[in-house]
Design a protein around this motif. Structure first.
Motif, PDB file in Angstrom:
ATOM      1  N   HIS A   1      -7.087   3.070  -1.306  1.00 57.40           N
ATOM      2  CA  HIS A   1      -6.165   4.107  -1.779  1.00 57.40           C
ATOM      3  C   HIS A   1      -6.223   4.369  -3.277  1.00 57.40           C
TER       4      HIS A   1
ATOM      5  N   HIS B   1       0.804  -1.228   0.000  1.00 58.36           N
ATOM      6  CA  HIS B   1       0.000   0.000   0.000  1.00 58.36           C
ATOM      7  C   HIS B   1       0.840   1.284   0.000  1.00 58.36           C
TER       8      HIS B   1
ATOM      9  N   CYS C   1      -2.476   3.029  -5.087  1.00 58.26           N
ATOM     10  CA  CYS C   1      -1.286   2.546  -4.373  1.00 58.26           C
ATOM     11  C   CYS C   1      -0.657   1.425  -5.218  1.00 58.26           C
TER      12      CYS C   1
HETATM   13 ZN    ZN Z   1      -3.930   0.339  -1.071  1.00 58.00          ZN
END
Ligand code: ZN
Length: 291
Positions: free
Chosen positions: A176, A157, A179
């Motif tokens: 995210h 991540h 990522c």
């Molecule tokens: Zn992530």
């Protein structure tokens, strides 16, 4: 007799043996709900004879703080039915209260690749294990010990910069977006190109893009932890030529700067697909020694 589990989201690999590098029996079961899966695992172990310790390398996130009430639990996983599940104490109890070692699947794999390096007496140097498949996970062994920090590393991540030719894809990580995992794991490859890297063939531009992202992660590990080696495991990395391409791209990204440059290596697993279960055997041996 040591017992070991590589607990994955789709299957549990079970093994027993007299020492970490000698597996005398193994068995694979599908990952169903926790009740059925853990009961099936315990029943197989019970049929193998007396056990001295159990080691578990598990999918996560997991709780690794020995002082926490939920040590040995799988915690906030999105996998249906598995959030906040006691794995370690429940299995140890089912096996007569044997000592149990518990860590992430990728820390277990890193431990195995590290300890296998020089055979007995290994332990010098540091190593990262990076696996890419449905997600991207990273385990770290520094000075012979798996790194936990306040929880455990989540190398998948980190945010990479955009690879050349990949500026528009938003990424697929639910937390995210773009990522590393959101840009470079198997589902991100499928979302962009509708096929896996192996199916696309080595000439497809996808290979350079994915290699760039994974190489950035390797560079981050070299630069932040100064590991000697990053071992690349998992499905995406089994793609022909990809590990070599990642290593070449990481050398370009380093631009001759990092101390120890030539000693940083990016390699395929020495133990093939056995890194995880061998690491779980090592966790069992350590638990037995500490008991
Ligand atoms: Zn992530």
């Amino acid at each position: 007799m040591l017992a070991a589990i590589e607990a994955g989201g789709t299957k549990f690999v079970l093994a027993v043996g007299p020492s970490p590098d000698t597996i005398t029996a193994r068995h694979t079961i599908p990952t169903r709900d926790p009740q059925a899966t853990l009961a099936e695992a315990a029943a197989w172990f019970a049929a193998q004879g007396p056990l001295t310790a159990l080691g578990i390398g598990s999918f996560g996130p997991v709780e690794l703080d020995r002082a926490a009430a939920n040590w040995g639990f799988i915690t906030t996983t999105p996998k249906p039915g598995w959030a906040h599940t006691d794995v370690a104490r429940r299995l140890a109890g089912a096996l007569g209260g044997v000592p149990v070692g518990f860590d992430t699947d990728v820390n277990a794999a890193a431990l195995a690749e590290h300890a296998a390096r020089g055979g007995a007496g290994a332990g010098a140097g540091s190593l990262a294990y990076l696996t890419s498949g449905t997600g991207i996970g990273g385990g770290l062994v520094v000075d012979g010990r798996p790194v936990h920090g306040i929880a455990h590393p989540e190398v998948g991540h980190i945010y990479p910069r955009r690879a050349p030719g990949d500026s528009d894809f938003p990424g697929v990580c639910p937390h995210h977006g773009d990522c590393l995992e959101g840009l470079a794991a198997g589902p991100a490859v499928m979302a962009r190109w509708g096929a896996s890297l192996s199916e696309l063939g080595e000439g497809h531009p996808a290979h350079a893009i994915i290699a760039d992202y994974v190489a950035q992660a390797c560079h981050t590990l070299f630069a932040s932890v100064a590991v000697e080696e990053v071992v690349i495991g998992g499905g995406v990395a089994q793609t022909p030529g990809l590990v070599e391409r990642i290593a070449a791209r990481a050398r370009e990204l380093d631009a001759g700067y990092l101390p120890g440059g030539a000693r940083h290596r990016i390699i395929a697993p020495r133990l093939g697909t056995d890194s995880g279960i061998t690491g779980a055997m090592l966790l069992a041996a350590r638990a037995a020694a500490e008991a």
